[in-house]
Design a protein around this motif. Structure first.
Motif, PDB file in Angstrom:
ATOM      1  N   GLN A 155       1.636  13.640  -0.011  1.00 35.08           N
ATOM      2  CA  GLN A 155       2.433  13.634  -1.128  1.00 35.08           C
ATOM      3  C   GLN A 155       3.907  13.893  -1.005  1.00 35.08           C
ATOM      4  O   GLN A 155       4.796  13.055  -1.255  1.00 35.08           O
ATOM      5  N   GLU A 179       0.928  -1.327   0.067  1.00 37.26           N
ATOM      6  CA  GLU A 179      -0.102  -0.123  -0.136  1.00 37.26           C
ATOM      7  C   GLU A 179       0.942   1.127  -0.061  1.00 37.26           C
ATOM      8  O   GLU A 179       0.503   2.172  -0.847  1.00 37.26           O
ATOM      9  N   GLN A 180       1.999   1.260   0.890  1.00 40.70           N
ATOM     10  CA  GLN A 180       2.798   2.311   0.988  1.00 40.70           C
ATOM     11  C   GLN A 180       3.406   2.511  -0.488  1.00 40.70           C
ATOM     12  O   GLN A 180       3.503   3.816  -0.871  1.00 40.70           O
ATOM     13  N   ARG A 181       3.791   1.519  -1.154  1.00 35.49           N
ATOM     14  CA  ARG A 181       4.528   1.622  -2.251  1.00 35.49           C
ATOM     15  C   ARG A 181       3.565   2.395  -3.450  1.00 35.49           C
ATOM     16  O   ARG A 181       3.871   3.017  -4.216  1.00 35.49           O
ATOM     17  N   PHE A 214       2.401   8.958   6.316  1.00 32.22           N
ATOM     18  CA  PHE A 214       2.273  10.024   5.360  1.00 32.22           C
ATOM     19  C   PHE A 214       1.814  11.475   6.054  1.00 32.22           C
ATOM     20  O   PHE A 214       1.061  12.031   5.318  1.00 32.22           O
ATOM     21  N   GLU A 245       1.087   4.377  -2.840  1.00 33.52           N
ATOM     22  CA  GLU A 245       1.232   5.850  -2.713  1.00 33.52           C
ATOM     23  C   GLU A 245       2.513   6.435  -3.091  1.00 33.52           C
ATOM     24  O   GLU A 245       2.204   7.634  -3.666  1.00 33.52           O
ATOM     25  N   GLU A 246       3.548   5.864  -2.865  1.00 38.31           N
ATOM     26  CA  GLU A 246       4.591   6.505  -3.350  1.00 38.31           C
ATOM     27  C   GLU A 246       4.907   6.692  -5.014  1.00 38.31           C
ATOM     28  O   GLU A 246       5.328   7.493  -5.285  1.00 38.31           O
ATOM     29  N   VAL A 306      10.442   8.074  -0.586  1.00 41.40           N
ATOM     30  CA  VAL A 306      11.070   7.551  -1.900  1.00 41.40           C
ATOM     31  C   VAL A 306      12.554   7.839  -1.927  1.00 41.40           C
ATOM     32  O   VAL A 306      13.596   7.259  -2.317  1.00 41.40           O
ATOM     33  N   ALA A 347       5.334  11.232   0.999  1.00 43.69           N
ATOM     34  CA  ALA A 347       5.610   9.878   0.192  1.00 43.69           C
ATOM     35  C   ALA A 347       6.905  10.299  -0.707  1.00 43.69           C
ATOM     36  O   ALA A 347       7.824   9.147  -0.616  1.00 43.69           O
ATOM     37  N   LEU A 348       7.210  11.370  -1.196  1.00 45.65           N
ATOM     38  CA  LEU A 348       8.498  11.775  -1.971  1.00 45.65           C
ATOM     39  C   LEU A 348       9.628  11.713  -1.179  1.00 45.65           C
ATOM     40  O   LEU A 348      10.620  11.110  -1.580  1.00 45.65           O
ATOM     41  N   VAL A 389      12.734  18.687  -6.085  1.00 46.01           N
ATOM     42  CA  VAL A 389      11.449  18.624  -5.962  1.00 46.01           C
ATOM     43  C   VAL A 389      10.742  18.823  -4.463  1.00 46.01           C
ATOM     44  O   VAL A 389      10.049  19.479  -4.266  1.00 46.01           O
ATOM     45  N   GLY A 407       2.231   6.827  -6.837  1.00 44.69           N
ATOM     46  CA  GLY A 407       1.190   7.752  -7.319  1.00 44.69           C
ATOM     47  C   GLY A 407       1.844   9.138  -7.214  1.00 44.69           C
ATOM     48  O   GLY A 407       1.547   9.795  -7.954  1.00 44.69           O
ATOM     49  N   ALA A 408       2.532   9.234  -6.093  1.00 43.22           N
ATOM     50  CA  ALA A 408       3.102  10.773  -6.001  1.00 43.22           C
ATOM     51  C   ALA A 408       4.238  10.819  -6.874  1.00 43.22           C
ATOM     52  O   ALA A 408       4.320  12.039  -7.570  1.00 43.22           O
ATOM     53  N   MET A 409       5.228   9.832  -7.256  1.00 41.22           N
ATOM     54  CA  MET A 409       6.040   9.981  -8.338  1.00 41.22           C
ATOM     55  C   MET A 409       5.328  10.380  -9.678  1.00 41.22           C
ATOM     56  O   MET A 409       5.891  11.202 -10.409  1.00 41.22           O
ATOM     57  N   SER A 444       2.603  11.515 -10.149  1.00 35.28           N
ATOM     58  CA  SER A 444       1.740  13.029 -10.145  1.00 35.28           C
ATOM     59  C   SER A 444       2.898  13.928 -10.492  1.00 35.28           C
ATOM     60  O   SER A 444       2.568  14.942 -11.327  1.00 35.28           O
ATOM     61  N   VAL A 445       3.992  13.763  -9.869  1.00 35.92           N
ATOM     62  CA  VAL A 445       5.007  14.995 -10.020  1.00 35.92           C
ATOM     63  C   VAL A 445       5.417  14.869 -11.526  1.00 35.92           C
ATOM     64  O   VAL A 445       5.622  15.935 -12.334  1.00 35.92           O
ATOM     65  N   ARG A 450       8.645  21.789  -2.820  1.00 39.60           N
ATOM     66  CA  ARG A 450       7.506  21.550  -2.133  1.00 39.60           C
ATOM     67  C   ARG A 450       7.363  21.959  -0.737  1.00 39.60           C
ATOM     68  O   ARG A 450       6.596  22.571  -0.210  1.00 39.60           O
ATOM     69  N   TRP A 483       7.042   3.282   8.216  1.00 35.33           N
ATOM     70  CA  TRP A 483       5.535   2.991   8.129  1.00 35.33           C
ATOM     71  C   TRP A 483       5.479   1.494   7.596  1.00 35.33           C
ATOM     72  O   TRP A 483       5.303   0.480   8.547  1.00 35.33           O
ATOM     73  N   GLN A 484       5.232   1.134   6.460  1.00 36.56           N
ATOM     74  CA  GLN A 484       5.303  -0.290   6.131  1.00 36.56           C
ATOM     75  C   GLN A 484       6.582  -0.995   5.520  1.00 36.56           C
ATOM     76  O   GLN A 484       6.623  -2.128   5.147  1.00 36.56           O
TER      77      GLN A 484
END
Lengths: 500, 500
Positions: free
Chosen positions: B19, A44-46, B282, A48-49, B26, B22-23, B56, A51-53, A55-56, B60, B242-243
């Motif tokens: 976000q 799940e965390q991945r 997050f 989300e990560e 990453v 999350a970034l 980035v 998704g954030a990437m 989106s950027v 932010r 987190w996970q």
């Protein structure tokens, strides 16, 4: 427009693109991590990560400043000219797709992977078809949006295909495949009907020994371990570029060839990326130019070189030395077993003779899905009827039929034909490479693919995205792209193996 | 301001922060990759990728919309209230530092790592000092910029310290350390002068067996393998939250305790992150609240539990079972060897008695560097004089002196004191944990740290960033933070070991 302003725009564009390319490489590294080393509880965390990437990246790819820079910039070199073409294409495609459609596609295709995998495991197409239906609708929307923005020459399927094989059209691919089919079908009939059939390989090799063999094969094909590594994955893939392109493989103890040829295949993909001129790193020229060209490299490594008599002779010896296993009575029998043709349902396990037939039926079915001629409700029936017609064998279960491939669940419509195109490209390249490197087999017989690899690097790989795919192949092959070299190669090779 | 507008601002802030978090995860995963699995030829590319991610993230963290949202948002819950505090602090700090200063710091500290490592390897301080000088100047600029924006209560060093231990001040830490020093020095003198010295451990264990032991120890301390993994690294660290919080360890065949206790230490760090309430993932509440609190967890796992008589008794047995090695004549002798106190130059190899003395001298030296009282030209002399004074031993070579630690080369001024503060926190927590879990040693003797780990999770870890660091420790310990529990524990433990 002054020259100074043009320079400023060009520099700004290149600097911006450089960061985008770096971020895109990060996203790819994250996917690698997920498929190889990520703890299983981190899914799940991945998501989300990722998704954030995404989106950027989406924000950057549609940044309106790109349009302004493109308008103002003037290229000074062929590489800059080509950079502008590639950036404009990516900007145009990304901007053509409404943000909410892009987000919904990302969401659906992320969710659908699990749904598809579960449906395949349960042999339950009905669990997957509603999701696939949604994805087809979204891809139709995407294709129409691209067509409206001028992509695909008015043809929705071509607008999708363009993402994987820029410049290719379904009309041209359909004609190419139609020209190939009769000779492939005839060859298959001859081969399957031959009295002297090769024996299946009866070999069982423990994981550690298979991985040692795989490493030896990767080294034989010149894989650069200082810029790569090898890990295990459920479905082998390669990942990354420039200074860091990694391969993965898998081990099935009773099928050592699976590990070995998966590895050589991925070495082909990775070496293409690693072979690109380092000056192109962090630019749109610093990536493999199309999926078809990419596949030509993985295939020529795997098949024309890796599955040839010369290299299998060396491999036969290595398997005895390293795994303590005698995989066949002698090297000739081993070569025949490696290239054995059998009826089978699964594309990824197919031999060289039948592989393209698997692609052709997917190509036709997915074109009908995108055009709306075929509904997902009728897909299973259409698949099974077509498979029986093309292969003379009934599909025994959906997991061996329409559920076998991940592509459609990921929204990859237009991707399948690039596999067959890659085989055609590999045929063209092989003809030229053999002429230029007449003693290649002698070298392959010693487990050294270097002369072939170097020819490919010099004539194709180093150029990265500098030329359009077909132009690149034609430059390297010194001849127009036609299916004849591939078909001639297949007929010669299998006539010898099957003593036709 | 209507409630609806406040809600909108709060939601926008949380979504944006989500976000960013999350970034940031990453970027941390990318660092992990670099230190563990990255091909060695990929360093330049990775620097570019990290630079793009930092760019980035910086954009932010200083996004002006954050200021608008903070002005408009109204917290409805204590967690939201605390979120606003933490976001405001991060936004304020990031915005206070001019972009060109931040970029120059990032560039210098990225370059300086290699320069420091080479200088250490060559025992050549003069190769590193010009770089360090630049970094000190940049950190002074950063500290002054932060002070100008209202951080650190007018004190530049405190403005830096605040990044690692929010709310701490150098005045308060100096007083704390001054109170600790006499008892630590007296204890060291007693211990080193004791007639009955423990023997050094004479044990050599192969890599595979050490890693098996390390895994068994990680499991004993409840490390969640579904949300983590263990790899090798030159300098062990933990990474992620987190996970997905991974640990690393290292193997020196002649020093198996190094691997074992590095592992337990990193399990403490990782388990803190994994123990945080998943609802905080997050958000800025979903991270360890300070470096001091982080270190309290790694230390209490490693020392108060891991180096106690009970756990070492279990470990002694496991080392025999798993490594086929008898590390000491019996479990008591093993316990004494594990806790042996010897004069030594290296902080990271120090025992529990002397560790904080190493920190105190770094704390004083770095405060003088930041205030300008000490110039980098005089640092080596100052270090060596101070070391001789504090430890009674001369520094034999710069690599064992001022070049030993990576921190200053990375610009981490204000970080060192959090190690000693973490030890003090661990002392406070241990007192409360032992009272609450009276049979903890019985459990540790069976290789099960679970009752202690659960107490820590319930009373401290799960809260993440909800409370300020000191308040969090005081809630968990049920008493004000003082050095007495740590000092009492050390005196009792080492009096018994050294038969004082």
């Amino acid at each position: 427009m002054t020259t100074a302003a043009a320079d400023t725009a060009m520099n700004a564009l290149i600097a911006f693109q450089r960061q985008t390319e770096a971020l895109s490489a990060v996203a790819e590294r994250l996917s690698w991590d997920q498929e190889t080393v990520m703890p299983r509880g981190a899914a799940e965390q991945r998501a989300e990560e990722m998704g954030a990437m995404e989106s950027v990246l989406h924000e950057r790819r549609t940044d309106p400043r790109i349009g302004e820079w493109l308008d103002a910039a003037v290229a000074q070199t062929p590489a800059e000219e080509r950079t502008l073409v590639l950036v404009a294409r990516e900007f145009g495609r990304a901007s053509a797709i409404p943000a909410d459609l892009a987000a919904e596609l990302a969401r659906q295709t992320s969710l659908s992977h699990g749904i598809w995998a579960a449906a395949r495991a349960a042999d339950a197409p009905q669990d997957f078809l509603p999701t696939l239906h949604q994805i087809v609708l979204l891809k139709q929307d995407e294709a129409n949006a691209l067509v409206a923005a001028g992509f695909g020459g008015g043809d929705p399927y071509d607008a999708l295909l363009d993402d994987y094989e820029p410049g290719a059209t379904q009309a041209e691919l359909a004609a190419l495949f139609a020209a190939m089919r009769p000779r492939l079908v005839a060859l298959r009939e001859d081969v399957l009907g031959a009295p002297d059939q090769p024996r299946p390989l009866d070999s069982r090799i423990a994981q550690e020994a298979q991985l040692r063999l795989a490493r030896a094969c990767a080294a034989a094909f010149g894989y650069d371990w200082t810029r790569g590594r090898m890990d295990l994955a459920v479905h082998p893939f390669s990942s990354g570029r420039w200074q860091d392109s990694r391969i993965t493989t898998r081990v099935i103890e009773a099928e050592p060839l699976n590990c070995i040829y998966s590895t050589i295949h991925e070495v082909g993909h990775s070496s293409y990326e690693l072979g690109i001129d380092p000056d192109y790193a962090f630019t749109p020229l610093g990536r493999g130019v199309s999926m078809g060209v990419h596949e030509s490299q993985s295939r020529i490594y795997e098949n024309q070189m890796g599955r040839g008599r010369a290299f299998t002779g060396w491999l036969f010896q290595r398997m005895q030395d390293m795994a303590g296993d005698l995989p066949a009575p002698d090297a000739d029998a081993f070569y025949r077993s490696v290239n054995r043709v059998t009826p089978g349902h699964i594309r990824t396990e197919s031999d060289e003779v039948q592989y393209n037939l698997h692609i052709m039926m997917r190509f036709d079915l997915e074109r009908d899905l995108i055009s709306g001629k075929l509904s997902t409700d009728d897909l299973e029936e259409a698949w099974n009827a077509r498979f029986l017609k093309d292969f003379g064998v009934a599909v025994d279960r959906p997991a061996n039929g329409m559920l076998q491939d991940v592509h459609w669940s990921a929204g990859l419509f237009g991707y399948f034909p690039t596999y067959a195109l890659g085989n055609v490209y590999a045929g063209c390249l092989n003809l030229a490479m053999r002429a230029a490197v007449p003693d290649l087999d002698e070298s392959l017989g010693r487990g050294e693919a270097a002369p072939g690899v170097e020819w490919l690097r010099e004539n194709l790989q180093r150029h990265g995205g500098l030329h359009e795919p077909r132009a690149l192949i034609e430059r390297a092959a010194g001849a127009p792209v036609t299916p004849e070299p591939l078909l001639d190669y297949l007929e010669d090779k299998f006539a010898a193996i099957y003593r036709l």
